[in-house]
Design a protein around this motif. Structure first.
Motif, PDB file in Angstrom:
ATOM      1  N   ASP A 188      -6.299   3.227   6.318  1.00 35.35           N
ATOM      2  CA  ASP A 188      -4.868   3.050   6.564  1.00 35.35           C
ATOM      3  C   ASP A 188      -4.538   3.229   8.042  1.00 35.35           C
ATOM      4  OD1 ASP A 188      -2.072   2.850   5.400  1.00 35.35           O
ATOM      5  OD2 ASP A 188      -1.934   4.787   6.400  1.00 35.35           O
ATOM      6  N   THR A 189      -5.118   4.236   8.684  1.00 35.97           N
ATOM      7  CA  THR A 189      -4.868   4.491  10.107  1.00 35.97           C
ATOM      8  C   THR A 189      -5.379   3.346  10.971  1.00 35.97           C
ATOM      9  OG1 THR A 189      -5.043   6.882   9.747  1.00 35.97           O
ATOM     10  CG2 THR A 189      -5.277   6.101  12.009  1.00 35.97           C
ATOM     11  N   MET A 190      -6.590   2.855  10.676  1.00 39.16           N
ATOM     12  CA  MET A 190      -7.174   1.781  11.478  1.00 39.16           C
ATOM     13  C   MET A 190      -6.425   0.471  11.286  1.00 39.16           C
ATOM     14  SD  MET A 190     -11.221   2.698  10.974  1.00 39.16           S
ATOM     15  CE  MET A 190     -11.753   1.265  11.899  1.00 39.16           C
ATOM     16  N   GLN A 191      -5.982   0.201  10.065  1.00 38.95           N
ATOM     17  CA  GLN A 191      -5.220  -1.026   9.821  1.00 38.95           C
ATOM     18  C   GLN A 191      -3.895  -1.018  10.579  1.00 38.95           C
ATOM     19  OE1 GLN A 191      -4.947  -1.419   5.539  1.00 38.95           O
ATOM     20  NE2 GLN A 191      -6.511  -3.001   5.519  1.00 38.95           N
ATOM     21  N   LYS A 192      -3.228   0.127  10.590  1.00 37.17           N
ATOM     22  CA  LYS A 192      -1.968   0.216  11.328  1.00 37.17           C
ATOM     23  C   LYS A 192      -2.196   0.024  12.823  1.00 37.17           C
ATOM     24  CE  LYS A 192       0.542   3.125   8.046  1.00 37.17           C
ATOM     25  NZ  LYS A 192       1.105   4.471   7.768  1.00 37.17           N
ATOM     26  N   ALA A 193      -3.308   0.572  13.331  1.00 42.12           N
ATOM     27  CA  ALA A 193      -3.629   0.397  14.750  1.00 42.12           C
ATOM     28  C   ALA A 193      -3.893  -1.075  15.059  1.00 42.12           C
ATOM     29  CB  ALA A 193      -4.842   1.244  15.118  1.00 42.12           C
ATOM     30  N   GLN A 194      -4.585  -1.775  14.157  1.00 47.43           N
ATOM     31  CA  GLN A 194      -4.858  -3.203  14.361  1.00 47.43           C
ATOM     32  C   GLN A 194      -3.581  -4.025  14.281  1.00 47.43           C
ATOM     33  OE1 GLN A 194      -7.839  -3.827  11.319  1.00 47.43           O
ATOM     34  NE2 GLN A 194      -9.520  -3.675  12.791  1.00 47.43           N
ATOM     35  N   GLN A 195      -2.691  -3.657  13.360  1.00 44.58           N
ATOM     36  CA  GLN A 195      -1.436  -4.404  13.214  1.00 44.58           C
ATOM     37  C   GLN A 195      -0.558  -4.280  14.450  1.00 44.58           C
ATOM     38  OE1 GLN A 195       0.181  -2.813   9.619  1.00 44.58           O
ATOM     39  NE2 GLN A 195      -1.140  -4.023   8.266  1.00 44.58           N
ATOM     40  N   THR A 196      -0.550  -3.111  15.072  1.00 38.45           N
ATOM     41  CA  THR A 196       0.248  -2.938  16.285  1.00 38.45           C
ATOM     42  C   THR A 196      -0.287  -3.783  17.431  1.00 38.45           C
ATOM     43  OG1 THR A 196      -1.075  -1.004  16.945  1.00 38.45           O
ATOM     44  CG2 THR A 196       0.913  -0.597  15.645  1.00 38.45           C
ATOM     45  N   ARG A 197      -1.556  -4.204  17.337  1.00 46.83           N
ATOM     46  CA  ARG A 197      -2.164  -5.061  18.362  1.00 46.83           C
ATOM     47  C   ARG A 197      -2.228  -6.516  17.910  1.00 46.83           C
ATOM     48  NH1 ARG A 197      -4.560  -0.121  18.388  1.00 46.83           N
ATOM     49  NH2 ARG A 197      -4.930   0.901  20.405  1.00 46.83           N
ATOM     50  N   LEU A 198      -1.388  -6.860  16.910  1.00 54.42           N
ATOM     51  CA  LEU A 198      -1.316  -8.229  16.361  1.00 54.42           C
ATOM     52  C   LEU A 198      -2.668  -8.691  15.851  1.00 54.42           C
ATOM     53  CD1 LEU A 198       0.975  -9.913  19.062  1.00 54.42           C
ATOM     54  CD2 LEU A 198       1.641  -8.844  16.900  1.00 54.42           C
ATOM     55  N   GLY A 199      -3.383  -7.776  15.180  1.00 54.07           N
ATOM     56  CA  GLY A 199      -4.718  -8.114  14.676  1.00 54.07           C
ATOM     57  C   GLY A 199      -4.712  -8.970  13.432  1.00 54.07           C
ATOM     58  N   TYR A 200      -3.525  -9.206  12.831  1.00 52.69           N
ATOM     59  CA  TYR A 200      -3.475  -9.979  11.590  1.00 52.69           C
ATOM     60  C   TYR A 200      -2.432 -11.102  11.661  1.00 52.69           C
ATOM     61  CZ  TYR A 200      -6.181  -6.114   9.616  1.00 52.69           C
ATOM     62  OH  TYR A 200      -7.165  -5.174   9.364  1.00 52.69           O
ATOM     63  N   HIS A 201      -2.160 -11.586  12.850  1.00 54.02           N
ATOM     64  CA  HIS A 201      -1.110 -12.604  12.974  1.00 54.02           C
ATOM     65  C   HIS A 201      -1.630 -14.015  12.718  1.00 54.02           C
ATOM     66  CE1 HIS A 201      -2.913 -13.186  16.938  1.00 54.02           C
ATOM     67  NE2 HIS A 201      -2.225 -14.304  17.051  1.00 54.02           N
ATOM     68  N   TYR A 217      -5.287 -16.361  10.802  1.00 55.00           N
ATOM     69  CA  TYR A 217      -6.492 -16.248   9.986  1.00 55.00           C
ATOM     70  C   TYR A 217      -7.693 -15.816  10.825  1.00 55.00           C
ATOM     71  CZ  TYR A 217      -4.099 -18.520   6.081  1.00 55.00           C
ATOM     72  OH  TYR A 217      -3.238 -18.801   5.064  1.00 55.00           O
ATOM     73  N   THR A 218      -7.803 -16.365  12.027  1.00 56.28           N
ATOM     74  CA  THR A 218      -8.948 -16.036  12.881  1.00 56.28           C
ATOM     75  C   THR A 218      -8.947 -14.564  13.264  1.00 56.28           C
ATOM     76  OG1 THR A 218      -8.927 -18.271  13.802  1.00 56.28           O
ATOM     77  CG2 THR A 218     -10.146 -16.582  15.017  1.00 56.28           C
ATOM     78  N   THR A 219      -7.815 -14.087  13.733  1.00 58.41           N
ATOM     79  CA  THR A 219      -7.738 -12.678  14.128  1.00 58.41           C
ATOM     80  C   THR A 219      -7.842 -11.751  12.921  1.00 58.41           C
ATOM     81  OG1 THR A 219      -5.314 -12.796  14.046  1.00 58.41           O
ATOM     82  CG2 THR A 219      -6.377 -13.151  16.181  1.00 58.41           C
TER      83      THR A 219
END
Length: 231
Positions: free
Chosen positions: A168-181, A183-185
């Motif tokens: 959960d912590t790592m996913q939130k960190a990735q989301q704040t860096r637009l890690g899921y905006h 399909y490629t990312t």
């Protein structure tokens, strides 16, 4: 998606209900559900236990769905493999892809496995969502279950939630860096998450061992014992 099962177990309408009753009811239902080869019984158990969890224990519907979501994902994948890659007999559907077919037996295995597990999930959910882990372990200790099994269960329970919290912590960190905006990312982020979580889990397990050692761990974990109300 963070899911605090321990908080739910301590805060529901059946928390103070006799844990032995809940434990034995769960075991009996699991044994009967697994022993019987009856789809109707599986459906009835699923419906009744779901009503108990939602209406009587008053657990939120979203929390119950979160509890079911992870095992359901593995169950669906397993049943798909059973249907398309196992079993023999009369072919009822040919995919025409590398000789992959659905047979009468494989469909039977897949459907009955799915329904049987679906009947068992709310039984486990009834115990896990309404009874704190400390009370469950105390019941097992009272029933003379070997201490090594109880300790392994406690450590696994603790490790699972540490693992989920790290995800959960790592996913939130990735989301704040637009890690899921895109399909490629998203694929890159999931790959990074999978590779990093293993190392983080090893680090957390080592920290747990150091914590136990610093508190005088001698190879045996103390088990919660409720106070005698007659005193």
């Amino acid at each position: 998606m963070k899911f605090d099962m321990d908080y739910i177990a301590h805060n529901n309408a059946l928390t103070e209900t006799n844990p032995y009753f809940k434990l034995f009811l769960t075991i009996i239902l699991l044994v009967v559900t697994l022993a019987l080869d009856n789809l109707y019984f599986d459906v009835i158990v699923f419906i009744i236990m779901s009503i108990v969890i939602l209406a009587i224990a008053k657990i939120a519907f979203k929390s119950y769905l979160k509890f079911l979501s992870i095992p359901m994902a593995f169950l669906i994948i397993t049943c798909i493999f059973l249907i398309f890659f196992f079993g023999s007999g009369e072919v009822i559907y040919d995919t025409k892809i590398l000789g992959i077919v659905v047979t009468k037996n494989s469909l039977h295995y897949g459907v009955y496995t799915f329904m049987r597990v679906m009947g068992c999930l709310p039984c486990l959910g009834f115990l896990a969502l309404t009874t704190p882990i400390a009370k469950i372990l105390h019941c097992l200790a009272t029933l003379k279950v070997p201490k090594i099994i109880i300790e392994i269960g406690l450590l696994m329970y603790n490790s699972i939630f540490i693992f989920l919290n790290e995800i959960d912590t790592m996913q939130k960190a990735q989301q704040t860096r637009l890690g899921y905006h895109s399909y490629t990312t998203s694929f890159k982020s999931l790959g990074g998450l999978a590779s990093t979580i293993f190392l983080r889990s090893l680090d957390k397990s080592e920290t747990l061992q150091h914590s136990l050692d610093s508190r005088g761990y001698d190879g045996e974990l103390p088990v919660y014992e409720p106070k005698n109300r007659s005193n």
